[in-house]
Scaffold this motif. Sequence first.
Motif, PDB file in Angstrom:
ATOM      1  N   ILE A  20       0.826  -1.208   0.000  1.00 47.65           N
ATOM      2  CA  ILE A  20       0.000   0.000   0.000  1.00 47.65           C
ATOM      3  C   ILE A  20       0.858   1.254   0.000  1.00 47.65           C
ATOM      4  N   ASP A  21       0.656   2.067  -1.015  1.00 43.93           N
ATOM      5  CA  ASP A  21       1.289   3.379  -1.105  1.00 43.93           C
ATOM      6  C   ASP A  21       0.727   4.261   0.020  1.00 43.93           C
ATOM      7  N   VAL A  22       1.619   4.781   0.867  1.00 41.16           N
ATOM      8  CA  VAL A  22       1.154   5.662   1.944  1.00 41.16           C
ATOM      9  C   VAL A  22       1.753   7.056   1.794  1.00 41.16           C
ATOM     10  N   SER A  23       2.034   7.437   0.556  1.00 40.90           N
ATOM     11  CA  SER A  23       2.528   8.793   0.323  1.00 40.90           C
ATOM     12  C   SER A  23       1.385   9.793   0.497  1.00 40.90           C
ATOM     13  N   TYR A  24       1.704  11.061   0.386  1.00 39.68           N
ATOM     14  CA  TYR A  24       0.765  12.139   0.659  1.00 39.68           C
ATOM     15  C   TYR A  24      -0.547  11.989  -0.130  1.00 39.68           C
ATOM     16  N   ASN A  25      -0.436  11.720  -1.430  1.00 42.39           N
ATOM     17  CA  ASN A  25      -1.647  11.635  -2.260  1.00 42.39           C
ATOM     18  C   ASN A  25      -2.571  10.501  -1.818  1.00 42.39           C
ATOM     19  N   GLY A  76      -7.997   9.734   0.921  1.00 40.35           N
ATOM     20  CA  GLY A  76      -8.814   8.829   1.729  1.00 40.35           C
ATOM     21  C   GLY A  76      -8.644   7.373   1.339  1.00 40.35           C
ATOM     22  N   LEU A  77      -7.790   7.140   0.347  1.00 36.15           N
ATOM     23  CA  LEU A  77      -7.624   5.782  -0.152  1.00 36.15           C
ATOM     24  C   LEU A  77      -7.134   4.818   0.921  1.00 36.15           C
ATOM     25  N   THR A  90       5.835  12.944  -0.686  1.00 34.72           N
ATOM     26  CA  THR A  90       5.094  12.840  -1.935  1.00 34.72           C
ATOM     27  C   THR A  90       5.743  11.891  -2.928  1.00 34.72           C
ATOM     28  N   GLU A  91       7.024  11.570  -2.691  1.00 31.91           N
ATOM     29  CA  GLU A  91       7.712  10.729  -3.673  1.00 31.91           C
ATOM     30  C   GLU A  91       7.495   9.245  -3.374  1.00 31.91           C
ATOM     31  N   THR A 146      -0.105   5.473  -6.393  1.00 27.97           N
ATOM     32  CA  THR A 146      -0.725   6.754  -6.764  1.00 27.97           C
ATOM     33  C   THR A 146       0.044   7.610  -7.759  1.00 27.97           C
ATOM     34  N   SER A 147       1.359   7.470  -7.855  1.00 27.17           N
ATOM     35  CA  SER A 147       2.083   8.520  -8.579  1.00 27.17           C
ATOM     36  C   SER A 147       3.244   7.974  -9.401  1.00 27.17           C
ATOM     37  N   LEU A 148       3.733   8.831 -10.269  1.00 25.44           N
ATOM     38  CA  LEU A 148       4.916   8.479 -11.050  1.00 25.44           C
ATOM     39  C   LEU A 148       6.075   8.255 -10.077  1.00 25.44           C
TER      40      LEU A 148
END
Length: 1130
Positions: free
Chosen positions: A510-515, A520-521, A617-618, A646-648
């Motif tokens: 699970i991605d727990v970065s800012y986004n 709410g994901l 964020t990264e 979530t992100s690149l």
Amino acid sequence: MNVNQSAPPVPPFGQPQPVYTGYHQSSYGGQPGSTAPPTPYGAYNGPVPGYQQTPLPGVSRAPPSSEAPPASTAQAPCGQAAYGQFGQGDVQNGPSSTVQMQRFPGSQPFGSVPLAPVVSQPTVLQPYGPPPTSAQVTAQLAGMQIGGAVAPALPPVGLGYGPPTSLASASGSYPNSGLYGSYPQGQAPPLSQAQGHLGAQPPQRSAPPQASGFTSPASGGPRMPSMTGPLLPGQGFGGPSVSQPNHVSSPPPQALPPGTQMTGPPGPPPPMHSSQQPGYQLQQNGSFGPVRGPQPNYGSPYPGAPTFGSQPGPPQPLPPKRLDPDAIPSPIQVIEDDRNNRGSEPFVTGVRGQVPPLVTTNFLVKDQGNASPRYIRCTSYNIPCTSDMAKQAQVPLAAVIKPLARLPPEEASPYVVDHGESGPLRCNRCKAYMCPFMQFVEGGRRFQCCFCSCINDVPPQYFQHLDHTGKRVDAYDRPELSLGSYEFLATVDYCKNNKFPSPPAFIFMIDVSYNAIRSGLVRLLCEELKSLLDFLPREGGAEESAIRVGFVTYNKVLHFYNVKSSLAQPQMMVVSDVADMFVPLLDGFLVNVSESRAVITSLLDQIPEMFADTRETETVFAPVIQAGMEALKAAECAGKLFLFHTSLPIAEAPGKLKNRDDRKLINTDKEKTLFQPQTGAYQTLAKECVAQGCCVDLFLFPNQYVDVATLSVVPQLTGGSVYKYACFQVENDQERFLSDLRRDVQKVVGFDAVMRVRTSTGQSWLEKSRLGTKPGREASGTCNICSPDLIHVASGIRAVDFFGAFYMSNTTDVELAGLDGDKTVTVEFKHDDRLNEESGALLQCALLYTSCAGQRRLRIHNLALNCCTQLADLYRNCETDTLINYMAKFAYRGVLNSPVKTVRDTLITQCAQILACYRKNCASPSSAGQLILPECMKLLPVYLNCVLKSDVLQPGAEVTTDDRAYVRQLVTSMDVAETNVFFYPRLLPLTKSPIESATEPPAVRASEERLSNGDIYLLENGLNLFLWVGASVQQGVVQSLFSVSSFSQITSGLSVLPVLDNPLSKKVRGLIDSLRAQRSRYMKLIVVKQEDKLEMLFKHFLVEDKSLSGGASYVDFLCHMHKEIRQLLS
Ligand SMILES: [Zn+2]
């Protein structure tokens, strides 16, 4: 048993033979016998070296317990114009309110399209009915296109398919294109969306239907007597009218009493040019469908239908010389005819080369020796005998195979056969598995292989006497001797490292970065997992799943969790050295859910709190997959990674990516780079994953470009799935995400799989003296088993190309780290040498896999096809839906290497060649102004046009690079039903038929002309779902459905209908539920009002119309195809 022989009666599996045990009752095979066949399973490398298990100084600490505010309160703006737009693949909530409505050029007014009253046989372009009619339509075609006098109402031919014009590509030409990127924010649905999801019980459980012992397979209607009559060589299926029960041309089907089309032994082969055939003109196949009256739901409502605002406009004269859309082949009509003709009887698979009902028809299947069409569908069920014929026709020979397809409850899952220590019986030479087409000889002591003709000894324990027909007396008691599909329990020889596998594991990453936190994901996901873990796939009647689970969270670094049952609290271990990924703990990482439930629940409660205040964020991406794969390797098991990302991934790490999106590349030679991965690192990683049996499912939640083309490489090569939720917000998207997640986690998966397709090899064994020096016949081995004087020559057909989500390290074995019941593999065949009409052609698909309980199995599907020496037989036994599935996959792979325009041109050329060959060889001479299509392929032009104008091949300005890569990846694994509805969406009028009618309303053609402004329609394509509301819909209807008093009060972009207690509301909501249940992904509803800004998006799916991105209308494309065909013929 000769493959020509007709099918046996349904075998009563009530009395299992002592040799094999019942379903799920066997023990493992034990030690291999000395004569055990070599395994085909050689693709695995040893363990990948080089990963140090030395723990780095990672911090091990108890999770903090900060009281962060709920993440879901943060509203993420997602309004950048460059992304989050619409396409076939992913649709969000709607464009901003500044979008202006624009009409399509040349579009028809709503609700006022009259039928052409003069055309009594509107679909006939060819003299089949009264000559004046066809002449009239033909004259339209000839006058408009062929004669060069382009009708004023039509755009110039070629606008849609020529080189992409600036109109097609320049974003400026797309009205409002720049405005599509922003969506209404925080537009909460009025009712019920936010309730009842968290913690709710997952709606479905997908344990396979179990058969205990050998009970009789699914019973259906009575067996049809036709199954006792042998087919004659090369025979299609009786006379012309009988040969295509699914594409009955005129006279209308009622000429044949129900069921008669398949009763009795088929008649003699029809003369190839049988103009003498009473009642059938030569161009019988060329006619455009049956005689029919006005299209239902079009212009005139059913008699007695409730008049829910049905307001057919006054008849208007058609534009001069405009080709009547009702005079060209209608997908709706073909689908309806097939439903009417073939939906009532079960499809019995006993006869070789039968074309099954269309995928849009509901039918039951009775396995009598050939695999169900749910497992295998072919482009043609009659294969040309020679490669010259095949080249002439240009009809691709392909099979779309779905080895683990889910079956309806009425049909039994394949029986599992246990041959004990000796393992499945196979041909010693070609390794084909025992099947109904093997022929027993010498009183049953030997059998001749139906694939390579080798004579094999029957092992003593398998011996059985033959009856007077040469058939084993136990044939009907053994699935492998009487059924098209069955399973064998595999012995240890079929296992990696000669060791029986451990049960697989699921790892949630699970991605727990800012986004991820802000949207709410993370909170939503953790909450859902607490209950979803109770529904992991299980086998048979097992009380709980054998699958173990593990958890990782990550941003720039990875956090592993020890959730061992003996712990009071979970423990976190951080790995920050992402360049050299290792798994910091073995014991306690993968656990049994019920044993560790308390610790897991505690972890899932804590994760959203732990990262609530994150500013990171990264993210990294490749190291996450690497970590999951290493964990499975350490646990010595196969499994699946569920990645929520979530992100690149721009953090410094292996697989780091940069934003290389560049829309200026569209329509240039460099466009293909948009579909290619930007680094080779992911292919390398995927290869390691496949070797470990590590399948990756990727859930993406991008707010901007994330490079789907690169991120999807590993899921694609490991048999995984990709889901994309652009601009994810809990309140808008949770239902869709949770539905997909529940289904994905619960579905039955085969792990660590290898699939091989074997084909019969015709005259494959020649005496050495006859080999000669004929070119192309190269000896590939001497047969020392049956006779050293025979030599193997390449012949028959051979699988040469494969499409789907898998990996191949050689030319024959399809390797799938995971394979679920939704995934297909499309296989293309080419001739090595001539085939034989008498023996036909055989396919055997063998899938070796590990079940979700850790059992090693082989699933076998057999299919016998006819072979022909006459092209007409080929064209009579084709299936256009399967053809389109193949062509779309072929084209979507082509864009990786060729300019998109080249790919489109190739498709058009091939299609024209197919139809020109038919015209030249199978139709009688006729005026060049006539377009003659084979009955089975009369929808080829309309469907091909849909592929050509799809987002991948002809993107509108509003379609993002990620959308295109996503759709390209999705289509690769689609089955025939999915590609059918994806490329030609279903458009269902809701207020035309009586409310009390229990059946689904008949669809109408996907064109704006078919919309009446007094009605409401549902449109779906398997991924998207729209409810279109006409501006003049009666107030009562508006009130019943939306609980508002007028059209203007309906909220545009609404995604949930209010739950109202009236018949119309119940019916529409029920229909939406039913449509969703039919599809493998959740379709989010979007309510579109006529003349509203969102309507532009909706019209993208009206595929018979000209599209804003330059895609041709159906009528224009048909004319263009006609021109291409004429050029080929002249
Ligand atoms: Zn063989």
